[in-house]
Design an enzyme around this catalytic site. Structure first.
Site, PDB file in Angstrom:
ATOM      1  N   GLU A 149      -1.172   0.697  -1.226  1.00 40.03           N
ATOM      2  CA  GLU A 149      -0.199   0.497  -0.111  1.00 40.03           C
ATOM      3  C   GLU A 149       0.132   1.694   0.737  1.00 40.03           C
ATOM      4  OE1 GLU A 149       1.711  -3.588  -1.062  1.00 40.03           O
ATOM      5  OE2 GLU A 149       2.859  -1.874  -1.936  1.00 40.03           O
ATOM      6  N   CYS A 190       8.920  -9.226  -0.549  1.00 38.70           N
ATOM      7  CA  CYS A 190       9.694  -8.286   0.051  1.00 38.70           C
ATOM      8  C   CYS A 190       9.833  -8.699   1.700  1.00 38.70           C
ATOM      9  CB  CYS A 190       9.127  -6.915  -0.133  1.00 38.70           C
ATOM     10  SG  CYS A 190       7.326  -6.681   0.015  1.00 38.70           S
TER      11      CYS A 190
END
Lengths: 602, 602
Positions: free
Chosen positions: B285, B372
């Site tokens: 990421e 998230c």
């Protein structure tokens, strides 16, 4: 059921691959054994053998396979003298095997309670496959039976656990399938072939399913017979397909063969890099979408290139179609050859087609924590001879051109060539049967024109189905000389390969070229280079161990005023610049820096 | 030390963001609470609170943060009525907190022996940060003190453990830093600011180092003050930078401020997508290399877009420079706005700029195992008003244009606009001090020409440093009308953005457009489309809830004979075709299929 047969004799004796093979034999393989010692792979086997006590070293459950692959390479390379080089390893493995035939140091030492309980990532059958391959290599090249006995006991154990009367399990990482077929070929024991078939047909029914990785990662999302595309983890897919093709060869299962040809076509048409490399995603080490082939984030794992060659070889045997030889050639000279340094000391795990100017470069490494690639490179280099030629009832086929001696079927031939740097290949008949037979020479996919001369007399023949074929009665000493025209090609990609739009690559014969920063005029950044035209090729004996370089002319793009926002500003072509391209396989052997295969043309 | 101050009042009352906010309040936030119940987040807190017994649900150590972020969104959205909507949650969290102030259900319930022992991935300070943010939101919007007391006890505990007299630890995922500064702002307790500073200065010295991920993943590879570029996991980097900028604002630490401006310039110049999205790699990421911005494999995590906005906002406060408002605008309307469906029900975790014709499309999802993003979207939508305006001694600044009421410093104004669809913005002075002051209007980076009229009288002013500024004595009822010229722009990328070479994107005002398969003529595949020219813009009230569409003309590329090898064949332009582009933020709200922002032009 196979169309073609491997040669009974295939020995490369000079030229391109001979040098790589020598580095492998003299540098790579000896260093590999030291690495296996340092990394703890041998220590783990000693623990399993009960010779020492202590903790398992490393964290992967497939570390035995590094040893097995090294052993396979050594067996092919050293033949009867394997005993001298690695007899102690064979003894160690023999001693490590459990009475029931089980063999895997990770589960024997570190997780005995989990034997065959973690099939998705345990790699137990994968490791067994590599042990079997090593044993088959030893048996074929030296007649040795010790390792083969270990392999049979292990295969028998797997058959008991997973065979017709056993549990419905498959390994998350294929490899056992092709190994079992090879063991069947070596021993004639049909149970091994049957087990391979059972394992293949179990796949794609969710026995593994979605776990840490999606089912497609393990090729468990769709049955082999119906899957239309390659998918998931590239090495797993391609090892599986090698095994499936082996089964098709041995059983004549046409459905399997067709499934494999279909998947291969999809892979080559939509998911293969110009270098033959495959596997676009770092994430999951997987194939990407069709035409999703980014050069700088190409994963192109070395093992995937090797697996691709092994699969294509089996399809070549199955079908006799030249296209499989074409892909083998491309992958050998580019995606594969680039994975090891010219001196045989260092390896790439990942093989990108572009390194930006500001990318942190580490270069090839002597070994890896996850060390699947180095010993895989060793075993391919020790067997690259095998891919050169085949025979069938009609005669002898040359698929790869390398100076050497090839015998099988009706004849033996001696090949002399400076391929891939020159296109001339001389084939001299050493021995021949009295009956007429056909010499078939693969016409490389990249070649537009070839001439052929038999005993000094030009022949006017056209390639048929990708082969130049000469049928006649032969006499020892007959010489066929074929000349494949070698021109520099400026290659563009299908417009759907978005990542290299507006770029071209330089190719010459089977060799893909690249620009390396070190060869360009001082101060020229590869990120700013624009290609105009190739201008000159030159054999340079002192560059990179001897290569043909390609000079080109282009421009350096002007940066102009940069607003700090990289959109909305079109830069102009600036100064003319002379560029020099070298073979992709040789990149990263000098000063490390930027590299690119695809060069902008606008 | 800050150049600008947030407004004391900032309320969006109509237009683009008002609709998104309503969906958030009426659909997203209520559904979020149900998701937190279903996913087990609340059950875990009940376990920690000792209300129930059982096993921890889920596998992530940061699941409490989903609750905290939801609570923050709800606090901003509902103000004093938070008690009605979520009073039971505040009670639950209060009860879950341990006597020493520690609060994290994962470690309390599942891994009590590992408290603060897994800082690289334990997320304990990260979760604490989000709890603190929720408490500050509650205190600011309702005056509620209950959650703030929990936050202070937790912060005090962290200070004991990690403060000047504590151990040298940092969290692998930043967030605590900005939260501690906010808690300092709310309470005046300088220990919290000091702790934030200590944590920032500890970073980059290998306290985490290389672990499962490299040190750069956690921004622990180089100290904050010397790092020249953003690096590693994008959300971690940007949350960290928000905190660092907060510290620079509160302490006047010029070195930190300069470090932040330098990193921001690097990010925007080399690692930001046209949509404002950041983070090129799925793997880790993380940010990619400079100019490595592949559209189809753009990761562009939603949380990274949100974090980018939060960081830019703090830099805007610190410096008063318009460029931060420019990036906030771009990210809000594109990378961020596209992350939630128009009906507020579904979310993207990853926000690519291209979906190929054959890509398996799943579309936005109601929730995620790693959840998230959804509550992060909620808290940004509930605070988007805050980003519109600031004040300073000289007057009032408008950075984002949204119908609403904004008050602070010397005045209050009422804004009316149909932005981003029209470029006219009317600003009426509601209240004003008697002294002259300056109204500053950000001149968007994309805008080449603007006109401005005060009480019907045209002014001839040029933007200075990115703002149109009108200084005068004001009277309530004065009206300033600015008109930003909105033209369709055909944007190309810097040549170093290799992935979109030979392509252009359509933009209009702050809106980035895309082609969606569903809008094109039947049978036209987006992989084959070539853009010629934009032809017409049109306000379409019934399309996608009301958007301006952009019609364009182009070609469909001919496939021709395809050899099965995607190199060496250049396809030709075929039939003319009419194309229709819609705002990128609205993609994936109808029939799912291919999409692309960057369209080939050759």
């Amino acid at each position: 059921r196979a169309t073609l047969r491997p040669m009974t004799e295939a020995r490369i004796l000079g030229g391109f691959w001979s040098r790589r093979k020598r580095a492998n034999r003299e540098v790579g393989i000896p260093a590999g054994l030291r690495q296996l010692e340092q990394a703890g792979n041998l220590a783990n086997l000693r623990l399993a053998a009960g010779r020492t006590t202590g903790a398992y070293r490393g964290k992967y459950p497939f570390q035995d396979s590094d040893v097995h692959k090294w052993l396979e390479a050594a067996a092919w390379e050293f033949g009867p003298s394997l005993e001298t080089h690695a007899g102690h390893l064979v003894q160690l493995i023999t001693q490590a095997q459990q009475p029931d035939g089980y063999l895997n140091s990770y589960y024997q030492v570190f997780k005995p309670q989990a034997r065959f309980a973690e099939l998705d990532f345990g790699h137990e059958l994968y490791c067994a496959g590599h042990l079997i391959q090593a044993a088959v290599a030893d048996a074929r090249s030296s007649g040795g039976m010790a390792l083969l006995a270990v392999a049979c006991r292990l295969a028998d154990h797997l058959d008991t656990v997973f065979g017709p009367d056993g549990r419905e399990g498959i390994d998350g990482h294929s490899e056992i399938e092709t190994a079992l077929v090879e063991l069947y070929r070596q021993t004639g024991t049909t149970r091994y072939l049957d087990l391979a078939r059972i394992l293949v047909d179990r796949r794609g029914h969710g026995l593994i399913g979605d776990r840490s990785f999606p089912a497609s990662y393990y090729q468990d999302h769709e049955p082999v017979r119906t899957a239309k595309t390659v998918a998931g983890h590239a090495v797993r897919q391609l090892y599986l397909n090698a095994g499936v093709t082996d089964i098709a060869i041995e059983t004549g299962d046409g459905e399997l063969g067709q499934a494999m040809e279909r998947q291969w076509e999809d892979m080559v048409a939509t998911r293969t890099y110009l270098t033959g490399g495959v596997g676009a995603h770092h994430d999951d080490e997987s194939f990407g979408d069709p035409y999703e082939l980014p050069p700088e984030r190409a994963y192109c794992e070395t093992c995937a290139a090797i697996a691709s060659i092994q699969w294509s070889w089996r399809l070549l045997l199955l079908t006799g179609r030249s296209r499989y030889g074409d892909l083998i050639e491309r992958t050998l000279y580019n995606g594969f050859a680039g994975s090891v340094s010219l001196d045989g000391k260092r390896y790439f795990y990942v093989n990108p087609l572009q390194v930006r100017d500001d990318h942190p470069v580490t270069g090839r490494q002597p070994w890896f924590k996850c060390a699947c690639c180095p010993p895989n490179i060793m075993r391919l280099l020790s067997t690259v001879d095998h891919y050169a030629a085949t025979s069938d009832q009609s005669g002898l086929q040359l698929h790869q051109y390398a100076t050497g001696s090839y015998g099988g079927g009706p004849a033996q031939v001696r090949v002399r060539t400076r391929y891939p740097w020159e296109g001339t290949v001389s084939v001299e008949v050493s021995h021949t049967s009295d009956d007429p037979w056909t010499l078939s020479l693969r016409m490389p996919h990249w070649c537009r024109r070839a001439s052929i001369v038999v005993n000094g007399v030009p022949l006017d023949i056209e390639p048929v189905d990708g082969y130049l074929r000469v049928t006649r009665g032969w006499t020892a000493g007959d010489v066929v000389v074929v000349d494949f025209q070698l021109l520099v090609r400026t290659t563009v990609a299908d417009s759907r390969v978005d990542a290299v739009r507006g770029c071209a690559a330089l190719e010459r014969g089977p060799i893909v070229y690249c620009l390396e920063a070190v060869d360009q005029p001082p101060g020229v950044r590869l990120d700013d280079v624009v290609l105009d035209v190739a201008t000159k090729t030159q054999w340079q004996p002192d560059v990179l161990g001897g290569v043909v370089t390609v000079a080109a002319a282009g421009w350096v793009r002007e940066r102009g005023d940069f607003s700090g926002w990289p959109y909305g500003v079109r830069s102009q072509l600036g100064e003319r610049v002379s560029l020099l391209a070298v073979p992709y396989f040789a990149w990263g052997n000098r000063e490390l820096g930027a590299m690119r295969v695809w060069i902008p043309v606008t």
